[in-house]
Design an enzyme around this catalytic site. Sequence first.
Site, PDB file in Angstrom:
ATOM      1  N   ASN A 128       0.876  -1.159   0.000  1.00  0.00           N
ATOM      2  CA  ASN A 128       0.000   0.000   0.000  1.00  0.00           C
ATOM      3  C   ASN A 128       0.920   1.217   0.000  1.00  0.00           C
ATOM      4  OD1 ASN A 128      -1.833   1.998   0.452  1.00  0.00           O
ATOM      5  ND2 ASN A 128      -2.828   1.006   2.197  1.00  0.00           N
ATOM      6  N   ARG A 150      -2.474  -2.174  -3.489  1.00  0.00           N
ATOM      7  CA  ARG A 150      -3.710  -1.456  -3.217  1.00  0.00           C
ATOM      8  C   ARG A 150      -3.681  -0.198  -4.086  1.00  0.00           C
ATOM      9  NH1 ARG A 150      -5.464   2.770   1.172  1.00  0.00           N
ATOM     10  NH2 ARG A 150      -7.649   2.767   0.647  1.00  0.00           N
ATOM     11  N   HIS A 163     -12.931   2.582  -0.086  1.00  0.00           N
ATOM     12  CA  HIS A 163     -12.946   1.526   0.943  1.00  0.00           C
ATOM     13  C   HIS A 163     -13.581   0.236   0.403  1.00  0.00           C
ATOM     14  CE1 HIS A 163     -13.035   4.642   4.489  1.00  0.00           C
ATOM     15  NE2 HIS A 163     -11.804   4.276   4.218  1.00  0.00           N
ATOM     16  N   ARG A 179     -11.995  14.949   7.711  1.00  0.00           N
ATOM     17  CA  ARG A 179     -12.812  15.349   6.557  1.00  0.00           C
ATOM     18  C   ARG A 179     -14.225  15.692   7.003  1.00  0.00           C
ATOM     19  NH1 ARG A 179     -11.217  10.205   3.806  1.00  0.00           N
ATOM     20  NH2 ARG A 179      -9.121  10.582   3.007  1.00  0.00           N
ATOM     21  N   GLU A 181      -7.965  -5.725   4.976  1.00  0.00           N
ATOM     22  CA  GLU A 181      -7.818  -5.366   3.559  1.00  0.00           C
ATOM     23  C   GLU A 181      -6.627  -6.076   2.922  1.00  0.00           C
ATOM     24  OE1 GLU A 181      -9.075  -0.994   2.949  1.00  0.00           O
ATOM     25  OE2 GLU A 181      -8.631  -1.149   5.062  1.00  0.00           O
TER      26      GLU A 181
END
Length: 414
Positions: A7, A99, A189, A250, A396
Site C-alpha cells: 500500500n 492497493r 474503501h 474530513r 484489507e
Amino acid sequence: MNIFVVNAGSSSLKFQIIETDLELIEKHADRQLAKGLIERIGSESLVTLKVEGKSTLKLTAPLRDHKAALNYIIKWIINPETQIPGIEGIEDIHAIGHRTVHGGEMFHKSIRIDKEVITAMEDNIDLAPLHNPANLKGIYAAREVFGPAVPQVAIFDTSFHLTMPEYAYLYPIPYQYYRRYKIRRYGFHGTSHRYIAYLYRALTGKSKEDTNIITLHLGNGASACAIKKGKSIDTSMGFTPLEGLMMGTRAGDLDASVIEYLCHKEAAPLEEIISVLNKRSGILGISGLTNDMRDLLDEESEHKDRRASLAINMFCYRIKKYIGAYMAAMNGADAICFTGGIGENAVEIRRRVCENLEGMGIILDEESNKLAVGGKALLISKPESKVEVWVLPTNEELVLARDTCRVVLNASGK
Ligand code: ADP
C-alpha cells in the site's frame, strides 16, 4: 504462494507478506508471515518491521524514494537473521498485490498489471491526484526491484462499488459533466466493504444472493455501504473520499455553497478551503482537539469537554442518518456491520449509533457490545432485534493477497 502486498502512499509504504493459495483460501487458513511500514520516505525514514510471532523492529534509514524503500525491505527479507518462514531469497516472493485507490469506471475487478493498466491508471490521475501517483510509484518501484517476471496485480478501492445503479452514482448536475469529465460518485474503501460482506457470509452461512447488509467502515476515514444481494448498491463516499460521513479530519456531506462563501469571507484561494475540508474538519474541526476518536472519548469522559462531546454526537448522528437512508434504499437490511479502528473498538460509539433505533428493529445487546473490542468478530444485537448488529474486523491486506493469488493463477491457467 507467498504474496507481497503493498500500500504505497505519497511518502509511505506499508507491506505484508501473506502465504495463500486456493486451498488455503477455501479453508480460511492463509497466513500472515511478516509486515512493515516505512514512513517519511524522502528524508530520514522511520522503518517498522515485524516477522509474525517475533518482536517489532524499529529503525531509521535515509530512504530517498519508493525504490530505495523497497530495496531496504527486500534486504531485510532475505537477511538470514530475519527468518521469515518459507522465505530465503527474493525468488520465494511469487507475486505482488498493490492497493490502488482509483480505477475510474474501467476496473470492475482486480487485474494483472501490464502496460495498458498502467496507462489507464495514469489517465485516471486527474480523478485521484493524491493517491494514484503514489500507487504508481509503488508499481514502478516493485517492477524495478522484483523484476518484470514477478506478476503484479492491482486491487482497486473503487471496483466493488461499480455495481451501483446509475441513479445512485450520478450527481444531479448537468448530465454532460458526467459524459465529458466522468464526474460521478465512485466510492472508496471497496476492499474493506467487500471483505466484511464476505466475512458476514462466512459466519452466517448465507449466500451472496441472501446478503442484505449495511457495512460501516469507521476509521480515520469513514464510509457506509448498502450491500444488496451481495453487491454494493450505494456508498457514502463519492467523487472523492470527501463526501459522506463525518471523518477524522474530513467534513463529509456539506452544502457546496459553503465553499464559495468561505473563500470570500476568508479571502482564501479555493485550494485552501478544500484543504480545510479535507484536513482540518470533521472530528478535529468540531472538537478543536484531535482527530483521534480514542483521545476524544477520553476527553469527553475525563474532562467533560463540551466540544469533544459535540464532535462525538455529530459523528454518531450522521452515521444514524445513513443507516436510515440505506434501510430505505434496500427496503430493510438483515444486519448492520461495524468495522475499522472505531467500528471494531469503540463500544461507546456503537452504543450511541444504535441508540433509539428500536423503531427500525435495531436492539443492541449492551453486554455483548462491551465484549467486542480488539478485532473480535461478534454479534452484538439482542436475539429479538429484527436487524442483527455485528462487529467484524476488516482485513484489507488479506483481500489484496487473495485477489493477487486468484488473478495470477487464472492468468497462468493453473
Ligand atoms: P485508518 O482509516 O487510518 O486506517 P483506523 O481504521 O486504524 O484508521 O482507525 C483509526 C481510528 O480508530 C482512530 O480514530 C482511533 O482513535 C480509533 N480507535 C482505535 N482504537 C480505539 C478504541 N479502543 N476506542 C476508540 N477508538 C479507537
